[in-house]
Design a protein around this motif. Structure first.
Motif, PDB file in Angstrom:
ATOM      1  N   GLY A 378       0.817  -1.203   0.000  1.00  0.00           N
ATOM      2  CA  GLY A 378       0.000   0.000   0.000  1.00  0.00           C
ATOM      3  C   GLY A 378       0.852   1.254   0.000  1.00  0.00           C
ATOM      4  N   TYR A 379       0.187   2.366  -0.261  1.00  0.00           N
ATOM      5  CA  TYR A 379       0.894   3.658  -0.307  1.00  0.00           C
ATOM      6  C   TYR A 379      -0.069   4.759   0.077  1.00  0.00           C
ATOM      7  N   LEU A 380       0.454   5.743   0.794  1.00  0.00           N
ATOM      8  CA  LEU A 380      -0.287   6.968   1.100  1.00  0.00           C
ATOM      9  C   LEU A 380       0.673   8.138   0.975  1.00  0.00           C
ATOM     10  N   GLY A 381       0.293   9.132   0.162  1.00  0.00           N
ATOM     11  CA  GLY A 381       1.167  10.280   0.018  1.00  0.00           C
ATOM     12  C   GLY A 381       0.654  11.254  -1.008  1.00  0.00           C
ATOM     13  N   SER A 382       1.565  12.095  -1.493  1.00  0.00           N
ATOM     14  CA  SER A 382       1.214  13.128  -2.457  1.00  0.00           C
ATOM     15  C   SER A 382       2.354  13.266  -3.454  1.00  0.00           C
ATOM     16  N   SER A 383       2.278  14.285  -4.286  1.00  0.00           N
ATOM     17  CA  SER A 383       3.351  14.502  -5.253  1.00  0.00           C
ATOM     18  C   SER A 383       4.658  14.876  -4.559  1.00  0.00           C
ATOM     19  N   LYS A 384       4.568  15.314  -3.297  1.00  0.00           N
ATOM     20  CA  LYS A 384       5.775  15.678  -2.543  1.00  0.00           C
ATOM     21  C   LYS A 384       6.437  14.461  -1.888  1.00  0.00           C
ATOM     22  N   GLY A 385       5.793  13.333  -1.989  1.00  0.00           N
ATOM     23  CA  GLY A 385       6.359  12.134  -1.384  1.00  0.00           C
ATOM     24  C   GLY A 385       5.333  11.410  -0.533  1.00  0.00           C
ATOM     25  N   LEU A 475       9.066   7.378  -0.182  1.00  0.00           N
ATOM     26  CA  LEU A 475       9.229   7.784  -1.574  1.00  0.00           C
ATOM     27  C   LEU A 475       9.195   9.299  -1.711  1.00  0.00           C
ATOM     28  N   ALA A 476       9.892   9.786  -2.726  1.00  0.00           N
ATOM     29  CA  ALA A 476       9.970  11.225  -2.962  1.00  0.00           C
ATOM     30  C   ALA A 476       8.761  11.755  -3.713  1.00  0.00           C
ATOM     31  N   ALA A 477       7.976  10.864  -4.284  1.00  0.00           N
ATOM     32  CA  ALA A 477       6.783  11.258  -5.035  1.00  0.00           C
ATOM     33  C   ALA A 477       5.867  10.056  -5.125  1.00  0.00           C
ATOM     34  N   THR A 478       4.611  10.303  -5.441  1.00  0.00           N
ATOM     35  CA  THR A 478       3.680   9.190  -5.656  1.00  0.00           C
ATOM     36  C   THR A 478       4.133   8.384  -6.867  1.00  0.00           C
ATOM     37  N   PRO A 479       4.321   7.082  -6.710  1.00  0.00           N
ATOM     38  CA  PRO A 479       4.841   6.285  -7.829  1.00  0.00           C
ATOM     39  C   PRO A 479       3.785   6.048  -8.902  1.00  0.00           C
TER      40      PRO A 479
END
Length: 906
Positions: A378-385, A475-479
């Motif tokens: 899973g992943y949670l984030g934004s364009s900033k990471g 992560l540095a950005a949403t993959p």
């Protein structure tokens, strides 16, 4: 190190093999002379899986070396196929008696542009630049990989204090969580009470600190008020320049299974969020590279279109244009678009998962997606990471669950559940009430019908363990969807380097009890075809019969029920195999012979399972294992033959896995437990008399001593512990000094010295089980490692006489042996005797015994029936006469006869 010119793969492999050919050969076949440091030697390495993902966080692997080839503290360099130097961290994991290196472990950081093989060379390597930085104070340990900084607390309930990337806080407050119910389910009118526990740190150790690989070991228990449950061991793995943390999570069961019903085991972290709700993104991976991708506040599918630039950005996880650039009829109404803050990926069975979401607690869930086997990332984030998280073997170890909560607020919560709270609570109570077996006579009688060795209070799960593997990645950005699918696949199939089978065989490790596959002899090729058939059949059976689940994954079943067309999952001692007759060894030696990736993965899963679930790690039975049963811990026969370090050594040396190192270390003092849990207590074996200080134990020379010897050998070669070595050598010499050597069978051991008392002359004791739980393999290795001629003579005598004629037995021992069994499996002992005695007639006899198939597999067959409904509930394959005992022993006998007497095969 100088850069070398590029070479083709063909030339690379050819050069590597030529270099490796310069290594001195060591095996159990012959003693080897000491060698100076390798001059031109190099070891070619390959990736276990052909496709290596760029998303690996780093790799650790092991390499064996022939006796005398390398001096202690040797240095190593690593070279890629195109001639580039790869920074490598190396350390020794085992030694030979002359002090030379037996096994080494090596680690490299993520290498996204290396797809071909590598060359490991024993030579001075250049220093690693920009390595991991570790700092420590009284309260915390900080690890800086160069990509992320993780701070770990030394006390309290928050294990991970914070994780940062580029100075930005990505996650914090990492803690272990546990839910416990007072009953497994509620009857009408009843109410379930739930307690919530959180992991309490007892100790944090920097287990390894290197420039490329650093390991922290955290121990403690889950605590709530004045109660503590489920001790844990958590290891955090960090690699240079990696943005990921590998988490190895072990729980040890110490609850009352009749009162404490576990309903959730997990790791929880808090994730700060700042971006607008429409710029926050959720991802889950499903099956076949499928990805569930949504935003917390969706901008697609609305009555009013925000425009292609906005929707394309959101769909691709990019920052949308400013809301001032949205159409007015959208921007003024954003607050009316629901924000979904809670998401769950739930895998209740091996063949179904679901994704749900809701706006927030107190409101209903929407069914979002369904599928079969989620890869569990899973992943949670934004364009900033953002924060990525995954559980390895997600669907195989069901019920598993990934939760995102409160993603519509400034602080979300992520939970990786290795036991899903949406599933039924864990119910580990014994499956029957004893059925009146309150005396030994009744228990012995019941064994005759169900093959179950039952005894009250012996079928409890106290002390069993389970290890799960997770990964956290900043992560540095949403993959992109393809990227997160690749990451999920890398979590499920971690990159692993291995040497070639021919090299493994050349070094003489593991008793020289295997050889690499060589084409050209039709008879050998026929055996290899059958070896392949048996593995492939069991590999398919795992899936067809769904041998999956938190407590089951990694094991196979013991025996088949042809009438019902299913394995005997519900019949006493015929159900779960629990390493019976060395299934683990069969798989590992088969991997060493073939180098097959699918074999390694199956053996890896079995090692994790049988070393954890089938063994009591705390409590009165610790550190013994449980014999085969409907429940993994259900049998009253608590045996060293199950917990033996012999079954773990392969995975440890091939991967340097620290948890498996723990499991082997547990076995060092197992001889002390045999004083109170006497292995043969139900067949007349008794505790030693006149032992006021508790310094003596009755120990058989077969399954008991074989397991102790493997633990002691492994501990000495890993640590150099001379006390353990002395006990081992004393035991070997005093077995050899017995009136009939190994045929004496059992004697009293001094637990302080390892010396056996001399048994009565003329009394023979031999069991068909003695040599089929790793004794044959560990004795071969002991003979290769230590120069004790009297021990070799005693073991070779046992190997030669077990399958000999009654006349030959009587001539040497004074009487013939009776009630022998497993003649085919013991053919490998005959082959070993032939090798050591250089006796061609014995070699021919070994092959005759093998092909006769006594108490094994008489005729090789590839016949498989395909069964479908309505005869069976799901389509399956069914092979005639398949038994796990027979297949494991056939496989071991085949491989060892080839290794020891292969040139006599016609």
């Amino acid at each position: 190190m100088k850069y070398l010119p590029q070479v083709t793969r063909r030339k690379f492999v050819k050069n590597a093999l030529v270099l490796a050919a310069g290594l001195p050969v060591a095996s159990s076949f012959a003693k080897t002379e000491k060698s100076s440091v390798l001059q031109a030697g190099a070891v070619p390495l390959k990736w276990l899986d052909s496709k290596i993902s760029a998303e690996t966080i780093g790799t650790t692997w092991g390499v064996p070396w022939p006796k005398g080839a390398l001096k202690k503290n040797s240095s190593f360099s690593l070279q890629s196929q195109d001639g580039r130097a790869i920074p490598v961290q190396s350390w020794q994991t085992a030694q030979w008696p002359d002090g030379s290196v037996k096994w080494t472990a090596h680690a490299i950081s993520a290498q996204p542009d290396i797809a071909g093989g590598l060359l490991l060379k024993p030579e001075k390597a250049s220093a690693v630049s920009g390595g991991i930085k570790v700092s420590e104070n009284a309260d915390m340990i900080s690890i800086d990989t160069g990509r992320i900084v993780c701070t770990v607390n030394k006390k309290g309930k928050l294990i991970i204090d914070r994780i940062e990337r580029d100075g930005r806080l990505a996650a914090k407050d990492g803690r272990l969580v546990l839910q416990v119910q007072n009953q497994p389910d509620a009857e009408p009118g009843e109410q379930i009470r739930t307690e919530f526990f959180q992991g309490e740190i007892k100790e944090v150790l920097i287990e390894q600190s290197g420039p490329i690989r650093t390991v922290l070991k955290i121990t403690g228990s889950h605590a709530a008020e004045n109660k503590a449950l489920l001790p844990f061991v958590v290891r955090l793995y960090f690699y240079q320049s990696s943005d990921a943390i590998r988490v190895l999570h072990t729980i040890i069961y110490d609850a009352d299974e009749s009162k404490d019903f576990i309903s959730g085991i997990g790791l929880r972290l808090s994730v700060p969020l700042e971006d607008e709700l429409h710029n926050r993104h959720v991802r889950f991976t499903g099956e076949d590279n499928g990805v569930f991708a949504e935003a917390i506040r969706g901008l697609t599918g609305l009555r009013r279109d925000p425009g292609k630039a906005v929707t394309d950005a959101q769909i691709n996880g990019k920052a949308t244009p400013s809301t001032t650039e949205f159409p007015d009829n959208v921007s003024k109404r954003l607050h009316y678009i629901p924000a979904f803050g809670d998401y769950t990926l739930f895998q209740p069975t091996p063949d179904s998962f679901e994704i749900q979401k809701r706006t927030k607690a107190g409101h209903g869930w929407l069914q979002s997606a369904f599928g079969k086997r989620a890869t569990g990332t899973g992943y949670l984030g934004s364009s900033k990471g953002g924060f990525l998280f995954g559980i390895r073997n997600f669907w195989q170890s069901h019920p598993a669950q990934l939760d995102i909560r409160n993603a519509h607020t400034n602080l979300a919560e992520i939970t990786l559940w290795v036991w899903a709270p949406k599933a039924s609570a864990m119910d580990l109570r014994f499956y029957h009430d004893g059925m009146g077996q309150d005396t030994f006579e009744k228990q012995r009688d019941a064994l005759e019908i169900t093959y179950e060795d039952y005894e009250p209070e012996f079928g409890r799960p106290v002390g069993v363990a389970r290890t799960s593997e997770m990964q956290l990645k900043i992560l540095a950005a949403t993959p992109e969807n393809a990227e997160i699918a690749a990451i999920a696949n890398a979590i499920q199939h971690p990159a692993q380097l291995v040497a070639e089978p021919a090299y493994f065989a050349q070094t003489g490790v593991f008793g020289g009890a295997f050889s690499a596959v060589v084409k050209g002899n039709p008879a050998e090729e026929k055996i290899d075809k059958q070896l392949d058939f048996y593995f492939d059949y069991y590999h398919k059976q795992v899936d067809q019969h769904k041998w999956y689940g938190f407590w089951n994954y990694g094991d196979v079943m013991h025996a088949y029920d042809n009438d019902r067309h299913t394995w005997r999952y519900d019949v006493g001692g015929y159900a779960w195999d629990n390493s019976e007759l060395s299934t683990d060894l069969w798989l590992w030696y088969y991997f060493m012979r073939t180098g097959r990736s699918d074999v390694f993965r199956m053996a890896e899963a079995m090692t994790r399972h049988t070393g954890e679930v089938d063994v009591h790690h705390i409590g009165p039975f610790s550190p013994l294992g449980s014999r085969h049963n409907v429940m993994h811990w259900g049998c009253s026969a608590k045996q060293l033959r199950i917990s033996t370090a012999a079954n773990r050594r392969f995975y440890y040396y091939l991967t340097a896995d620290e948890r498996v190192g723990d499991l082997m270390k547990e076995q060092i003092d197992a001889d002390k437990t045999l004083r109170t849990i006497i292995p043969g207590r139900k067949i007349g074996q008794t505790a030693p008399a006149n032992d006021p200080k508790g310094e003596l134990a009755s120990i058989s020379f077969g399954t008991d001593w074989g397991a102790l010897a493997s633990a002691w050998l492994t501990e000495w070669e890993r640590t150099g512990d001379e006390k353990v070595k002395t006990k081992l050598l004393n035991s070997m010499k005093t077995i050899a000094a017995q009136p009939h050597g190994f045929f004496t069978g059992v004697s009293i051991m001094d637990l302080n010295t390892g010396k056996f008392q001399m048994a009565q002359k003329g009394k023979l004791s031999v069991s068909h089980l003695s040599a089929v739980f790793g004794l044959a393999e560990i004795c071969a290795e002991l003979i290769a490692v230590f120069d004790i001629p009297e021990f070799e003579k005693a073991w070779v005598q046992y190997c030669e006489l077990y399958n000999a004629t009654p006349e030959e037995q009587k001539r040497v021992l004074g009487q013939s042996l009776t009630k022998l069994n497993l003649r085919q499996g013991h053919a490998r002992l005959t082959a070993f005797a032939a090798l050591r005695k250089k006796d061609a007639k014995l070699a021919d006899r070994a092959w005759d015994e093998f092909f006769e198939g006594g108490a094994g597999i008489k005729s090789q067959s590839y016949d498989v029936k395909n069964l479908t409904g309505p005869q069976v509930i799901m389509p399956i394959e069914e092979a005639k006469g398949i038994s796990t005992n027979a297949v494991a022993q056939w496989g071991l006998a085949a491989m060892q006869c080839l290794a020891y007497a292969g040139r006599y095969l016609k």
